[in-house]
Write a protein that holds these residues in place. Sequence first.
Motif, short mmCIF file in Angstrom:
data_model
loop_
_atom_site.label_atom_id
_atom_site.label_comp_id
_atom_site.label_asym_id
_atom_site.label_seq_id
_atom_site.Cartn_x
_atom_site.Cartn_y
_atom_site.Cartn_z
N LEU A 74 26.43 -139.12 19.54
CA LEU A 74 27.74 -139.72 19.26
C LEU A 74 28.88 -138.70 19.34
CD1 LEU A 74 26.91 -142.06 16.25
CD2 LEU A 74 27.60 -142.76 18.55
N TYR A 75 28.59 -137.48 18.90
CA TYR A 75 29.61 -136.43 18.82
C TYR A 75 29.11 -135.16 19.50
CZ TYR A 75 30.92 -139.65 15.09
OH TYR A 75 31.23 -140.77 14.37
N PRO A 76 29.03 -135.17 20.84
CA PRO A 76 28.44 -134.03 21.54
C PRO A 76 29.21 -132.72 21.41
CG PRO A 76 29.41 -135.60 23.09
CD PRO A 76 29.48 -136.22 21.74
N ASN A 77 30.47 -132.77 21.00
CA ASN A 77 31.27 -131.55 20.89
C ASN A 77 31.21 -130.90 19.51
OD1 ASN A 77 32.10 -131.83 23.56
ND2 ASN A 77 33.81 -133.13 22.99
N LEU A 78 30.54 -131.53 18.56
CA LEU A 78 30.46 -130.95 17.22
C LEU A 78 29.42 -129.85 17.15
CD1 LEU A 78 30.74 -133.96 14.74
CD2 LEU A 78 32.49 -132.34 15.41
N SER A 79 29.68 -128.87 16.31
CA SER A 79 28.73 -127.78 16.11
C SER A 79 27.50 -128.30 15.35
CB SER A 79 29.38 -126.65 15.31
OG SER A 79 29.62 -127.09 13.98
N ASP A 80 26.40 -127.56 15.47
CA ASP A 80 25.20 -127.93 14.72
C ASP A 80 25.46 -127.94 13.22
OD1 ASP A 80 23.67 -128.43 16.94
OD2 ASP A 80 22.60 -126.52 16.89
N LYS A 81 26.31 -127.02 12.76
CA LYS A 81 26.64 -126.97 11.33
C LYS A 81 27.29 -128.28 10.90
CE LYS A 81 29.45 -124.59 7.92
NZ LYS A 81 30.42 -123.54 7.67
N ARG A 82 28.25 -128.76 11.66
CA ARG A 82 28.92 -130.02 11.31
C ARG A 82 27.95 -131.20 11.40
NH1 ARG A 82 34.27 -130.40 10.41
NH2 ARG A 82 35.50 -128.55 10.80
N LEU A 83 27.09 -131.19 12.41
CA LEU A 83 26.10 -132.26 12.53
C LEU A 83 25.16 -132.25 11.32
CD1 LEU A 83 25.22 -131.87 16.30
CD2 LEU A 83 26.50 -133.74 15.27
N ALA A 84 24.77 -131.06 10.88
CA ALA A 84 23.88 -130.94 9.72
C ALA A 84 24.57 -131.44 8.46
CB ALA A 84 23.43 -129.50 9.55
N VAL A 85 25.84 -131.11 8.31
CA VAL A 85 26.58 -131.57 7.12
C VAL A 85 26.70 -133.09 7.15
CG1 VAL A 85 28.82 -131.55 5.98
CG2 VAL A 85 27.79 -129.41 6.72
N MET A 86 26.99 -133.66 8.30
CA MET A 86 27.09 -135.12 8.40
C MET A 86 25.75 -135.78 8.09
SD MET A 86 29.60 -135.51 11.71
CE MET A 86 29.49 -137.28 11.79
N THR A 87 24.68 -135.16 8.56
CA THR A 87 23.34 -135.69 8.28
C THR A 87 23.03 -135.61 6.79
OG1 THR A 87 22.59 -135.07 10.48
CG2 THR A 87 20.89 -135.41 8.82
N ALA A 88 23.34 -134.48 6.17
CA ALA A 88 23.11 -134.33 4.73
C ALA A 88 23.94 -135.34 3.95
CB ALA A 88 23.47 -132.91 4.29
N TYR A 89 25.18 -135.53 4.37
CA TYR A 89 26.05 -136.52 3.71
C TYR A 89 25.43 -137.91 3.79
CZ TYR A 89 29.77 -139.87 3.07
OH TYR A 89 30.50 -140.95 2.66
N LEU A 90 24.93 -138.28 4.95
CA LEU A 90 24.34 -139.60 5.11
C LEU A 90 23.12 -139.79 4.21
CD1 LEU A 90 24.37 -142.31 6.54
CD2 LEU A 90 23.06 -141.28 8.38
N PHE A 91 22.28 -138.75 4.12
CA PHE A 91 21.12 -138.84 3.22
C PHE A 91 21.56 -138.94 1.76
CE2 PHE A 91 18.54 -137.11 6.78
CZ PHE A 91 17.55 -138.07 6.77
N ALA A 92 22.59 -138.19 1.38
CA ALA A 92 23.10 -138.25 0.01
C ALA A 92 23.67 -139.64 -0.28
CB ALA A 92 24.15 -137.17 -0.22
N TRP A 93 24.41 -140.16 0.66
CA TRP A 93 24.99 -141.50 0.52
C TRP A 93 23.87 -142.53 0.30
CZ3 TRP A 93 29.41 -144.10 -0.10
CH2 TRP A 93 29.45 -145.45 0.23
N ASP A 94 22.85 -142.48 1.14
CA ASP A 94 21.73 -143.41 1.02
C ASP A 94 21.03 -143.28 -0.34
OD1 ASP A 94 22.21 -144.39 3.57
OD2 ASP A 94 20.57 -143.25 4.51
N ALA A 95 20.84 -142.05 -0.78
CA ALA A 95 20.16 -141.81 -2.06
C ALA A 95 20.99 -142.35 -3.22
CB ALA A 95 19.89 -140.32 -2.25
N LEU A 96 22.29 -142.14 -3.19
CA LEU A 96 23.15 -142.63 -4.26
C LEU A 96 23.23 -144.16 -4.27
CD1 LEU A 96 26.00 -139.99 -4.13
CD2 LEU A 96 24.29 -140.30 -5.95
N LYS A 97 23.28 -144.76 -3.09
CA LYS A 97 23.27 -146.22 -3.03
C LYS A 97 21.98 -146.77 -3.61
CE LYS A 97 23.90 -147.55 1.12
NZ LYS A 97 24.21 -148.11 2.44
N GLU A 98 20.87 -146.15 -3.29
CA GLU A 98 19.58 -146.60 -3.80
C GLU A 98 19.50 -146.42 -5.31
OE1 GLU A 98 15.92 -148.39 -3.64
OE2 GLU A 98 17.42 -148.24 -2.07
N LYS A 99 20.01 -145.29 -5.80
CA LYS A 99 20.01 -145.05 -7.24
C LYS A 99 20.86 -146.09 -7.95
CE LYS A 99 20.99 -141.48 -10.65
NZ LYS A 99 21.52 -140.15 -10.88
#
Length: 96
Positions: free
Chosen positions: A45-70
Amino acid sequence: MDDKIKINLLMADDNYPLTIKRSDEELVRAAAKQVNIRMNAYRELYPNLSDKRLAVMTAYLFAWDALKEKQRNDTAPYARKVDELTKVLEDYMREE
């Protein structure tokens, strides 16, 4: 008997050596697979983003999912409502 094993996980094009419980291996590998799936989806989706930014977005998505589940499993509001209704019923019964 040592119940620990050493494994290598490939996530975001990097190796991560871990020592884990043998019984957790399937779950650990499934988690790494999910990280790779989400990272690759963001990478497309975002081919120009750095791996660091992609990792942060991925971590954010997992955190979001975990908080919604909680939040979904939080029964405290229901327990408070039951306590409140119990008090109303008890007060009503005393008046009778």
